[in-house]
Design a protein around this motif. Structure first.
Motif, PDB file in Angstrom:
ATOM      1  N   UNK A 323      43.442  31.308  42.566  1.00 62.41           N
ATOM      2  CA  UNK A 323      44.390  31.410  43.698  1.00 62.41           C
ATOM      3  C   UNK A 323      45.653  30.920  43.223  1.00 62.41           C
ATOM      4  N   UNK A 324      45.637  29.894  42.315  1.00 62.89           N
ATOM      5  CA  UNK A 324      46.513  28.935  42.752  1.00 62.89           C
ATOM      6  C   UNK A 324      47.899  29.344  41.104  1.00 62.89           C
ATOM      7  N   UNK A 325      47.439  30.431  41.005  1.00 63.06           N
ATOM      8  CA  UNK A 325      48.269  30.843  39.747  1.00 63.06           C
ATOM      9  C   UNK A 325      47.792  30.155  37.942  1.00 63.06           C
ATOM     10  N   UNK A 398      50.770  45.450  37.149  1.00 69.41           N
ATOM     11  CA  UNK A 398      50.278  46.056  37.598  1.00 69.41           C
ATOM     12  C   UNK A 398      49.413  44.826  38.452  1.00 69.41           C
ATOM     13  N   UNK A 399      49.084  44.399  39.759  1.00 71.80           N
ATOM     14  CA  UNK A 399      48.872  43.644  40.180  1.00 71.80           C
ATOM     15  C   UNK A 399      47.854  44.141  41.586  1.00 71.80           C
ATOM     16  N   UNK A 400      46.008  43.633  41.248  1.00 74.09           N
ATOM     17  CA  UNK A 400      45.276  44.033  42.451  1.00 74.09           C
ATOM     18  C   UNK A 400      45.122  42.407  42.555  1.00 74.09           C
ATOM     19  N   UNK A 401      44.608  42.361  43.662  1.00 65.00           N
ATOM     20  CA  UNK A 401      42.934  41.417  44.402  1.00 65.00           C
ATOM     21  C   UNK A 401      41.732  41.388  43.179  1.00 65.00           C
ATOM     22  N   UNK A 402      41.679  40.013  43.134  1.00 65.35           N
ATOM     23  CA  UNK A 402      40.205  40.203  42.669  1.00 65.35           C
ATOM     24  C   UNK A 402      38.507  39.646  43.166  1.00 65.35           C
ATOM     25  N   UNK A 407      32.516  39.454  48.330  1.00 67.15           N
ATOM     26  CA  UNK A 407      33.985  39.824  49.175  1.00 67.15           C
ATOM     27  C   UNK A 407      35.045  39.113  49.532  1.00 67.15           C
ATOM     28  N   UNK A 408      34.706  38.040  48.311  1.00 66.62           N
ATOM     29  CA  UNK A 408      35.927  36.954  48.963  1.00 66.62           C
ATOM     30  C   UNK A 408      37.034  37.026  47.806  1.00 66.62           C
ATOM     31  N   UNK A 409      37.945  36.758  48.342  1.00 64.25           N
ATOM     32  CA  UNK A 409      39.484  36.875  46.893  1.00 64.25           C
ATOM     33  C   UNK A 409      39.352  35.788  46.287  1.00 64.25           C
ATOM     34  N   UNK A 410      39.042  35.647  44.722  1.00 57.14           N
ATOM     35  CA  UNK A 410      39.201  34.675  44.084  1.00 57.14           C
ATOM     36  C   UNK A 410      40.567  34.161  43.154  1.00 57.14           C
ATOM     37  N   UNK A 411      40.794  35.509  43.162  1.00 55.09           N
ATOM     38  CA  UNK A 411      41.926  35.481  42.157  1.00 55.09           C
ATOM     39  C   UNK A 411      42.849  37.035  42.320  1.00 55.09           C
ATOM     40  N   UNK A 412      43.314  36.959  41.208  1.00 51.48           N
ATOM     41  CA  UNK A 412      44.216  37.955  41.385  1.00 51.48           C
ATOM     42  C   UNK A 412      44.311  38.822  39.857  1.00 51.48           C
ATOM     43  N   UNK A 413      44.007  40.159  39.413  1.00 49.12           N
ATOM     44  CA  UNK A 413      43.885  40.657  37.918  1.00 49.12           C
ATOM     45  C   UNK A 413      44.983  41.673  37.796  1.00 49.12           C
ATOM     46  N   UNK A 414      45.574  41.735  36.682  1.00 53.18           N
ATOM     47  CA  UNK A 414      46.817  42.027  35.943  1.00 53.18           C
ATOM     48  C   UNK A 414      47.043  42.922  34.849  1.00 53.18           C
ATOM     49  N   UNK A 415      47.361  44.055  34.687  1.00 51.35           N
ATOM     50  CA  UNK A 415      47.626  44.959  34.183  1.00 51.35           C
ATOM     51  C   UNK A 415      48.655  45.250  33.538  1.00 51.35           C
TER      52      UNK A 415
END
Length: 695
Positions: A323-325, A398-402, A407-415
């Motif tokens: 979540x902090x990049x 292309x990004x999506x929530x991780x 069920x808690x978002x811990x970050x982002x997954x990108x292709x």
């Protein structure tokens, strides 16, 4: 399936070792359980033996106490019956109350019998032998009693009875004193079985065996016994009586009541055994669970290895951020894409090492907005990355929530897709399209060659006629046939020649500009200028077929941003198609429908998202429409209208409309068609306006 690491033993070699370890563990557990059961059994046996010995001592103590009470009873008997005549009745009552006594005697100081009384419960006890047979033992007891001035007991002896039966008897002699002088002896004869039966504690004897034994183990009297097929515990206690000591033996079975088959000696051992069985069952369940867990771990390892191999084989870059990049995961494709290793990328934050230096601020702002507001377009967005060697390349992200298991978002997954090859292919396609467009233009020029020659002949013939007449006038001498030619007529003739020459030049220039292939340069061009450029070429075919060309340009239309040559080609292709859609006399000239209309107007199509109906668009669009009054389009033709190489013309190539739509879409617009009223078809396309109109 991945092979094991070089330092790891093969998976197949671990199974015998694991089985050996499980076997050793099971043997140790069984040995421990056996020791526990043995110790529990020993503990129970010692405890039961101690309790049995305590009960034996208690029984001996009860017997001694009862005998002491009997002595007191006999002393009171003598005190209430001083004469032999009065003694018999109370003696009978004592015998009736104390079944352990079988005979009471009153003897004088010389041990001679004064009076006696036998127990009513064994009337024939002394019928088989005379009482005198027991006098030696009795005399010895009385001598001991006289010396000790207290009761004394004789050794036990066997007294036979009728029918081969008999009892073990014992005499107690009690000295009698009256007025301080010896007055004889009271002798009580005890039955040893009676002592056990009448004076023993019945609660302690329940389920047990009790007997008097000799010092050598010979059983003298028995009250009860335990079954011979049972393991028994034995406790012995001394019944120490004045003048004689007897050995009391108490037996107890090792198997408690309710225990089946004698397998478990007592409750504690049974509990330990049950717990041991439960422990074995738990070990079995634990082993089964471990086998299932190992199988699940093997399957998970295989799945992870398969997923790792799949990720390593991907050409798409994968990147995970918290979540902090900060980077938490990258696959080899992404590392190869940016030219950095995974160790160099993991844990890095913003700005990212693959960002171009001049775009860091822009990317920082965009990333902050995306991370804060979680704006993740599903279709992705394009960006530019920089490799470690400084080269730039376009990418599609292309990004999506991780989301984790809770069920808690811990970050982002990108292709990340590298678009370099796609851009190269697009450039090749664009070049191919330009070549096709040039070919189409040449084909169009070929079709128009005859019309061009006919139209050019007219201005050239007119120029030749005006020039010949002018020369003839100039060659005539003044005054030969009349007045001299006025200078104004000569000027007018020369102007006509110039107009026809200019007309021919415009026709030739239009064809030259259309055919010449130029670099695509977009510029602001007025819509009227585009239409005027194609009119000389369009009029050639329209006049030949008796079609009137009509233009309608709405006031205030802004210039359009386009490539002049490409848009002129689109307009000319659409207009020529409209002319060809109206064959001669269909519709007739009298109907007034043999008109081809070219119209230009503003439109809100493709307007900006910031525009509202209450305000004009900040950047508008201009719509061009070409309307004919032909037969229209059938459903079959309409479905394949823009398909390359599809044509309804015998001599056509089928590339015109396909190239037209490609050109318009490259400009950001759209090419559509719809039926015209009362008949015909309208083709519309849009181009972006070049001017910015203030709101």
């Amino acid at each position: 399936m991945l092979a094991a690491a070089p330092g790891d033993p093969p998976r197949g070699s671990l199974r015998p070792r694991r089985r050996l370890l499980w076997g050793a563990l099971l043997l140790l557990v069984l040995a421990l359980l056996g020791v526990l059961v043995f110790l529990a059994a020993e503990y129970e046996e010692v405890r039961d033996q101690t309790a049995l010995e305590a009960d034996a001592e208690a029984l001996a103590s009860d017997l001694r106490s009862a005998l002491v009470r009997n002595v007191q009873t006999l002393q009171s008997l003598y005190s209430i019956a001083a004469s032999p005549g009065a003694w018999s009745a109370p003696a009978g009552e004592v015998l009736a109350e104390h079944r352990e006594m079988v005979r009471l005697e009153w003897r004088d100081n010389d041990r001679a019998l004064i009076a006696h009384r036998d127990t009513p419960y064994l009337a024939d006890l002394f019928s088989y032998l005379d009482r005198s047979q027991a006098l030696p033992d009795m005399r010895q007891a009385c001598d001991n009693a006289q010396r000790s001035s207290g009761p004394s007991y004789s050794p036990s002896y066997f007294w036979p009875m009728n029918g081969g039966l008999g009892l073990e008897l014992m005499d107690m002699c009690l000295p009698v004193v009256r007025n301080g002088k010896p007055a004889g002896f009271l002798v009580a004869t005890y039955s040893l079985p009676g002592l056990l039966a009448e004076l023993g504690n019945k609660n302690l004897l329940r389920g047990r065996g009790l007997a008097f034994t000799d010092t050598d183990g010979t059983r003298l009297a028995l009250y009860s016994s335990v079954s011979g097929n049972r393991r028994t515990q034995i406790a012995r206690a001394l019944l120490d009586l004045p003048g004689h000591t007897m050995l009391l033996r108490l037996e107890s079975p090792r198997l408690g009541p309710g225990m089946a088959f004698g397998l478990l000696p007592n409750v504690l051992t049974a509990v330990v055994g049950a717990l041991s069985l439960a422990l074995l069952a738990v070990l079995g369940l634990l082993g089964r669970d471990m086998r299932l867990r190992q199988r699940a771990e093997h399957e998970l390892g295989d799945a992870l290895a398969f997923r790792k191999a799949m990720e390593n084989s991907l050409v798409t870059g994968l990147r995970a951020r918290d979540m902090n990049g900060r980077i938490t995961y990258v696959n080899p494709a992404f590392c190869e894409m940016v030219g950095l290793s995974a160790e160099q990328l993991l844990g890095t934050g913003l700005p990212a090492p693959w960002w171009p230096p001049e775009l860091v601020d822009e990317y920082q702002q965009r990333q902050a907005v995306r991370l804060a507001g979680q704006i993740l377009p599903r279709e992705g967005y394009e960006s530019v990355f920089q490799r470690s060697d400084g080269t730039r390349f376009p990418v599609l992200i292309i990004e999506a929530p991780l989301i984790d298991a809770q069920g808690t978002q811990t970050g982002f997954m990108s292709a990340i897709l590298d678009l370099s090859e796609q851009r190269r292919i697009e450039d090749l396609n664009r070049a191919s399209q330009e070549r096709l467009q040039a070919t189409a233009r040449l084909a169009t020029v070929g079709e128009m060659a005859s019309l061009l020659s006919h139209e050019l002949n007219q201005p050239l013939a007119a120029i030749a006629s005006y020039a010949s007449g002018t020369l003839n006038l100039l060659d005539e001498p003044p005054g030969a046939s009349g007045p001299a030619l006025p200078p104004g007529e000569l000027r007018q003739a020369m102007q006509r020649i110039g107009e026809q020459a200019e007309r021919a030049g415009r026709v030739i220039k239009s064809v030259a500009d259309f055919v010449r292939r130029r670099e695509q340069v977009r510029e602001a061009i007025a819509p009227a200028s585009l239409i005027d450029a194609i009119l000389p070429l369009l009029d050639l075919q329209a006049k030949k077929q008796g079609i009137r060309v009509q233009t309608q340009i709405a006031p205030g239309c802004p210039p359009v941003l386009c490539d002049r040559t490409m848009i002129e080609q689109v307009l000319l292709n659409l207009a020529r198609n409209g002319v060809q859609a109206m064959p001669p006399d269909d519709p007739s000239s009298a109907s007034g429908l043999r008109v081809l209309t070219l119209s230009v107007s503003r439109t809100r199509l493709h307007a900006s998202d910031d525009d509202t109906p209450a305000t004009p668009p900040r950047r508008g669009w201009v719509e061009f429409a070409v309307t004919d009054h032909g037969h229209g389009l059938s459903d079959e033709v309409r479905s394949q209208l823009f398909t390359p190489f599809f044509t309804t013309k015998a001599e056509g190539m089928g590339l015109g409309l396909s190239l037209c739509r490609t050109v318009i879409e490259q400009h950001g617009g759209a090419l559509t068609h719809e039926p015209a009223l009362p008949r015909g078809t309208v083709f519309r396309f849009t181009l972006p306006a070049a001017s910015i109109i203030a709101p």
